[in-house]
Design a protein around this motif. Structure first.
Motif, PDB file in Angstrom:
ATOM      1  N   TYR A   8       0.842  -1.197   0.000  1.00 45.09           N
ATOM      2  CA  TYR A   8       0.000   0.000   0.000  1.00 45.09           C
ATOM      3  C   TYR A   8       0.878   1.249   0.000  1.00 45.09           C
ATOM      4  CZ  TYR A   8      -4.160  -2.760   0.878  1.00 45.09           C
ATOM      5  OH  TYR A   8      -5.183  -3.651   0.761  1.00 45.09           O
ATOM      6  N   PRO A   9       0.462   2.303  -0.708  1.00 46.92           N
ATOM      7  CA  PRO A   9       1.250   3.538  -0.721  1.00 46.92           C
ATOM      8  C   PRO A   9       1.199   4.223   0.639  1.00 46.92           C
ATOM      9  CG  PRO A   9      -0.832   3.852  -1.869  1.00 46.92           C
ATOM     10  CD  PRO A   9      -0.740   2.395  -1.558  1.00 46.92           C
ATOM     11  N   VAL A  10       2.366   4.551   1.164  1.00 46.43           N
ATOM     12  CA  VAL A  10       2.503   5.176   2.475  1.00 46.43           C
ATOM     13  C   VAL A  10       3.512   6.311   2.354  1.00 46.43           C
ATOM     14  CG1 VAL A  10       3.326   4.816   4.839  1.00 46.43           C
ATOM     15  CG2 VAL A  10       1.918   3.074   3.741  1.00 46.43           C
ATOM     16  N   ASP A  11       3.259   7.409   3.048  1.00 45.76           N
ATOM     17  CA  ASP A  11       4.167   8.552   3.020  1.00 45.76           C
ATOM     18  C   ASP A  11       5.264   8.463   4.068  1.00 45.76           C
ATOM     19  OD1 ASP A  11       3.020  10.463   0.968  1.00 45.76           O
ATOM     20  OD2 ASP A  11       1.253  10.044   2.180  1.00 45.76           O
ATOM     21  N   VAL A  12       4.909   8.048   5.275  1.00 48.63           N
ATOM     22  CA  VAL A  12       5.882   8.025   6.358  1.00 48.63           C
ATOM     23  C   VAL A  12       5.418   7.038   7.421  1.00 48.63           C
ATOM     24  CG1 VAL A  12       4.763   9.950   7.575  1.00 48.63           C
ATOM     25  CG2 VAL A  12       7.203   9.489   7.962  1.00 48.63           C
ATOM     26  N   VAL A  13       6.387   6.444   8.125  1.00 50.39           N
ATOM     27  CA  VAL A  13       6.119   5.490   9.204  1.00 50.39           C
ATOM     28  C   VAL A  13       6.827   5.966  10.460  1.00 50.39           C
ATOM     29  CG1 VAL A  13       6.336   3.090   9.980  1.00 50.39           C
ATOM     30  CG2 VAL A  13       5.990   3.593   7.538  1.00 50.39           C
ATOM     31  N   PHE A  14       6.122   5.919  11.592  1.00 54.19           N
ATOM     32  CA  PHE A  14       6.715   6.227  12.895  1.00 54.19           C
ATOM     33  C   PHE A  14       6.638   4.995  13.786  1.00 54.19           C
ATOM     34  CE2 PHE A  14       4.745  10.382  11.673  1.00 54.19           C
ATOM     35  CZ  PHE A  14       5.909  11.125  11.555  1.00 54.19           C
ATOM     36  N   HIS A  15       7.687   4.770  14.580  1.00 60.37           N
ATOM     37  CA  HIS A  15       7.622   3.705  15.591  1.00 60.37           C
ATOM     38  C   HIS A  15       8.494   4.104  16.768  1.00 60.37           C
ATOM     39  CE1 HIS A  15      11.672   1.845  15.453  1.00 60.37           C
ATOM     40  NE2 HIS A  15      11.681   2.206  14.178  1.00 60.37           N
ATOM     41  N   GLY A  16       8.388   3.353  17.858  1.00 60.89           N
ATOM     42  CA  GLY A  16       9.217   3.569  19.032  1.00 60.89           C
ATOM     43  C   GLY A  16       9.932   2.294  19.426  1.00 60.89           C
ATOM     44  N   HIS A  17       9.947   1.992  20.733  1.00 61.71           N
ATOM     45  CA  HIS A  17      10.403   0.720  21.301  1.00 61.71           C
ATOM     46  C   HIS A  17      11.924   0.589  21.365  1.00 61.71           C
ATOM     47  CE1 HIS A  17       9.786  -3.189  22.912  1.00 61.71           C
ATOM     48  NE2 HIS A  17      10.181  -3.859  21.862  1.00 61.71           N
ATOM     49  N   ALA A  18      12.648   0.990  20.333  1.00 60.75           N
ATOM     50  CA  ALA A  18      14.107   0.844  20.304  1.00 60.75           C
ATOM     51  C   ALA A  18      14.740   2.123  20.857  1.00 60.75           C
ATOM     52  CB  ALA A  18      14.588   0.555  18.897  1.00 60.75           C
ATOM     53  N   HIS A  19      14.905   2.197  22.171  1.00 60.86           N
ATOM     54  CA  HIS A  19      15.371   3.413  22.833  1.00 60.86           C
ATOM     55  C   HIS A  19      16.785   3.809  22.419  1.00 60.86           C
ATOM     56  CE1 HIS A  19      12.413   3.058  26.492  1.00 60.86           C
ATOM     57  NE2 HIS A  19      11.869   2.610  25.368  1.00 60.86           N
ATOM     58  N   HIS A  20      17.574   2.840  21.988  1.00 58.62           N
ATOM     59  CA  HIS A  20      18.970   3.105  21.621  1.00 58.62           C
ATOM     60  C   HIS A  20      19.211   2.831  20.143  1.00 58.62           C
ATOM     61  CE1 HIS A  20      20.068   3.572  25.860  1.00 58.62           C
ATOM     62  NE2 HIS A  20      19.274   2.548  26.087  1.00 58.62           N
ATOM     63  N   GLY A  21      18.152   2.908  19.358  1.00 61.07           N
ATOM     64  CA  GLY A  21      18.255   2.607  17.941  1.00 61.07           C
ATOM     65  C   GLY A  21      18.726   3.786  17.115  1.00 61.07           C
ATOM     66  N   THR A  22      18.315   3.781  15.849  1.00 66.99           N
ATOM     67  CA  THR A  22      18.709   4.796  14.871  1.00 66.99           C
ATOM     68  C   THR A  22      17.496   5.630  14.499  1.00 66.99           C
ATOM     69  OG1 THR A  22      20.467   3.383  14.004  1.00 66.99           O
ATOM     70  CG2 THR A  22      19.663   5.119  12.553  1.00 66.99           C
ATOM     71  N   LEU A  23      17.709   6.918  14.290  1.00 59.10           N
ATOM     72  CA  LEU A  23      16.610   7.849  14.083  1.00 59.10           C
ATOM     73  C   LEU A  23      15.814   7.579  12.809  1.00 59.10           C
ATOM     74  CD1 LEU A  23      18.448  11.134  15.082  1.00 59.10           C
ATOM     75  CD2 LEU A  23      16.469  10.157  16.271  1.00 59.10           C
ATOM     76  N   GLU A  24      16.464   7.127  11.749  1.00 57.38           N
ATOM     77  CA  GLU A  24      15.792   7.091  10.449  1.00 57.38           C
ATOM     78  C   GLU A  24      16.288   5.925   9.606  1.00 57.38           C
ATOM     79  OE1 GLU A  24      15.482  10.019   6.504  1.00 57.38           O
ATOM     80  OE2 GLU A  24      16.008  10.854   8.475  1.00 57.38           O
ATOM     81  N   GLY A  25      15.366   5.339   8.850  1.00 52.97           N
ATOM     82  CA  GLY A  25      15.708   4.293   7.891  1.00 52.97           C
ATOM     83  C   GLY A  25      14.678   4.287   6.783  1.00 52.97           C
ATOM     84  N   LYS A  26      14.773   3.306   5.893  1.00 54.94           N
ATOM     85  CA  LYS A  26      13.822   3.218   4.783  1.00 54.94           C
ATOM     86  C   LYS A  26      13.403   1.771   4.561  1.00 54.94           C
ATOM     87  CE  LYS A  26      15.155   7.345   2.173  1.00 54.94           C
ATOM     88  NZ  LYS A  26      13.875   8.044   2.425  1.00 54.94           N
ATOM     89  N   THR A  27      12.164   1.605   4.115  1.00 54.81           N
ATOM     90  CA  THR A  27      11.691   0.289   3.716  1.00 54.81           C
ATOM     91  C   THR A  27      12.321  -0.079   2.374  1.00 54.81           C
ATOM     92  OG1 THR A  27       9.793   1.074   2.428  1.00 54.81           O
ATOM     93  CG2 THR A  27       9.477   0.811   4.819  1.00 54.81           C
ATOM     94  N   VAL A  28      12.124  -1.314   1.937  1.00 60.02           N
ATOM     95  CA  VAL A  28      12.650  -1.726   0.638  1.00 60.02           C
ATOM     96  C   VAL A  28      11.993  -0.948  -0.487  1.00 60.02           C
ATOM     97  CG1 VAL A  28      13.276  -4.033   1.417  1.00 60.02           C
ATOM     98  CG2 VAL A  28      10.980  -3.626   0.494  1.00 60.02           C
ATOM     99  N   GLY A  29      10.810  -0.372  -0.238  1.00 55.65           N
ATOM    100  CA  GLY A  29      10.139   0.444  -1.235  1.00 55.65           C
ATOM    101  C   GLY A  29      10.508   1.909  -1.166  1.00 55.65           C
ATOM    102  N   GLY A  30      11.406   2.285  -0.255  1.00 55.95           N
ATOM    103  CA  GLY A  30      11.865   3.659  -0.175  1.00 55.95           C
ATOM    104  C   GLY A  30      11.076   4.564   0.743  1.00 55.95           C
ATOM    105  N   VAL A  31      10.146   4.030   1.537  1.00 53.88           N
ATOM    106  CA  VAL A  31       9.367   4.845   2.471  1.00 53.88           C
ATOM    107  C   VAL A  31      10.212   5.140   3.709  1.00 53.88           C
ATOM    108  CG1 VAL A  31       7.292   4.965   3.894  1.00 53.88           C
ATOM    109  CG2 VAL A  31       7.205   3.858   1.653  1.00 53.88           C
ATOM    110  N   THR A  32      10.218   6.387   4.140  1.00 52.10           N
ATOM    111  CA  THR A  32      11.002   6.769   5.306  1.00 52.10           C
ATOM    112  C   THR A  32      10.340   6.280   6.590  1.00 52.10           C
ATOM    113  OG1 THR A  32      11.828   8.734   4.181  1.00 52.10           O
ATOM    114  CG2 THR A  32      12.023   8.688   6.573  1.00 52.10           C
ATOM    115  N   VAL A  33      11.154   5.682   7.455  1.00 51.51           N
ATOM    116  CA  VAL A  33      10.720   5.184   8.759  1.00 51.51           C
ATOM    117  C   VAL A  33      11.486   5.947   9.826  1.00 51.51           C
ATOM    118  CG1 VAL A  33      10.549   3.181  10.285  1.00 51.51           C
ATOM    119  CG2 VAL A  33      10.273   2.897   7.807  1.00 51.51           C
ATOM    120  N   TYR A  34      10.752   6.547  10.770  1.00 50.20           N
ATOM    121  CA  TYR A  34      11.374   7.297  11.858  1.00 50.20           C
ATOM    122  C   TYR A  34      11.191   6.550  13.176  1.00 50.20           C
ATOM    123  CZ  TYR A  34      11.613  11.373   8.760  1.00 50.20           C
ATOM    124  OH  TYR A  34      11.883  12.226   7.728  1.00 50.20           O
ATOM    125  N   ASN A  35      12.302   6.377  13.888  1.00 48.90           N
ATOM    126  CA  ASN A  35      12.260   5.897  15.260  1.00 48.90           C
ATOM    127  C   ASN A  35      12.086   7.114  16.152  1.00 48.90           C
ATOM    128  OD1 ASN A  35      12.764   4.934  17.850  1.00 48.90           O
ATOM    129  ND2 ASN A  35      14.598   3.782  17.284  1.00 48.90           N
TER     130      ASN A  35
END
Length: 281
Positions: free
Chosen positions: A197-224
C-alpha cells in the motif's frame, strides 16, 4: 507558528513511559509546544510504564489540554498489567483516537493507520513458524499484527498516509541496540503491508537506543521516535519528530482553496520508491 494552507504537520513521539520514576521530562513540559508546532500529535506506544489505569488517567488529563487531534497505538508496556480495555477507554475519553484491530482514521485530509506490531526479527533471520507450538503462536502474533495493519491501510481513501507502530518494521532503525535483542524489537512482517500500500511516512518507538531514520525496501522513510532517542539526539529542541505532509488542493468557484480528498473506491497499491509531498523538520 502560523498554519500553512495545504500542509499538515504531524508531531510524533513514543515511549513516554508515564509512571516510571525520573524518566523523561514532566508530562506537561513534554507536550507544551505541540499545538504551536504541529496540527496532529501521533503517539507510538509505551504511553504508560505498566498499563495501570491511574497512569492512563494522568496521561489523559495532560493530553486533553493539548488542543490538536491525537492519534495513538499502544506498546508492550501498556499491556503489562492486563488493563488494556480500561486504559483504552480512559484515553479515548481524553480525545485520543486509538488505532488497533484494523482501525484507521482521517485527520485534516491525512489518513492514519496503525497497530502495536510485534517481535520476530528481520529478513532472512526472522523467526519462522516451525517446531514447537509455542513458537508457532509467537510467529502467528506477528503475522496477525501485519494483517491488521494491512486491513487498516485498505480502509484509507486519502492521498497522504501515515503509519504508526510501536515495534519496528525494519532493521535499520533498531541498529545501535545490542544485536542480541534485534528479534525482540520488531518484525519484517510489518514491512509487507508498507510495500503493498502507498505510504508517506512510518513512525515507531520501542528501540530506545536505535537509529533515528531508515527506509523500507520500497523507499518509504521510517522514523524511530522513541523519546529517549530523540532527547539524546536533539537535546535543545522539544522531544518529538515533526513531519510536514503536503495535501492536494483545488480551487473552488469562489476562488478559495480547499483540500481535494481522494474519492476513489479502490486504490490498488503497487510497490513504490517512497511518496512525494513529505518534508521533515
Amino acid at each position: 507558528m502560523v498554519k500553512t494552507p495545504g500542509v499538515v504537520r504531524v508531531a510524533a513521539v513514543g515511549d513516554i513511559h508515564l509512571g516510571r520514576a525520573a524518566y523523561g521530562p514532566p508530562i506537561q513540559t513534554l507536550f507544551a509546544e505541540v499545538a504551536e508546532r504541529a496540527d496532529v500529535l501521533a503517539l507510538c506506544g509505551d504511553l504508560t510504564d505498566r498499563g495501570e489505569p491511574e497512569e492512563g488517567r494522568q496521561l489523559g488529563r495532560a493530553l486533553a489540554t493539548i488542543g490538536v487531534p491525537i492519534v495513538a497505538v499502544l506498546g508492550n508496556h501498556d499491556y503489562e498489567s492486563g488493563n488494556v480495555p480500561e486504559l483504552g477507554k480512559i484515553l479515548r475519553e481524553a480525545g485520543v483516537q486509538l488505532l488497533d484491530g484494523g482501525d484507521a482514521v482521517e485527520i485534516h485530509g491525512v489518513g492514519f493507520a496503525g497497530v502495536k506490531g510485534f517481535a520476530g526479527g528481520f529478513g532472512r533471520r526472522a523467526l519462522g513458524p516451525w517446531g514447537e507450538e509455542t513458537i508457532k503462536h509467537f510467529v502467528r502474533e506477528a503475522v496477525e499484527e501485519a494483517l491488521k495493519l494491512e486491513t487498516s491501510l485498505s480502509k484509507l481513501r486519502t492521498e497522504r498516509r501515515v503509519v504508526l507502530l510501536h515495534y519496528s518494521p525494519i532493521v535499520g532503525t533498531v541498529e545501535g541496540e545490542p544485536r542480541e535483542i534485534y528479534p525482540y524489537l520488531g518484525s519484517s512482517r510489518l514491512e509487507e503491508p508498507l510495500i503493498r500500500y502507498p505510504v508517506d511516512v512510518v513512525f515507531h518507538g520501542h528501540a530506545h537506543h536505535g537509529t533515528l531514520e531508515g527506509k523500507t525496501v520500497g523507499g518509504v522513510t521510517v522514523y524511530n521516535v522513541s523519546l529517549a532517542l530523540l532527547q539524546r539526539s536533539f537535546p535543545d529542541v522539544p522531544p518529538f519528530k515533526v513531519v510536514e505532509l503536503h495535501t492536494p488542493q483545488e480551487r473552488r468557484e469562489d476562488g478559495q482553496l480547499e483540500r481535494r480528498m481522494d474519492r476513489q473506491t479502490d486504490r490498488r497499491a503497487e510497490p513504490q520508491a517512497g511518496r512525494r509531498g513529505v518534508e521533515s523538520s
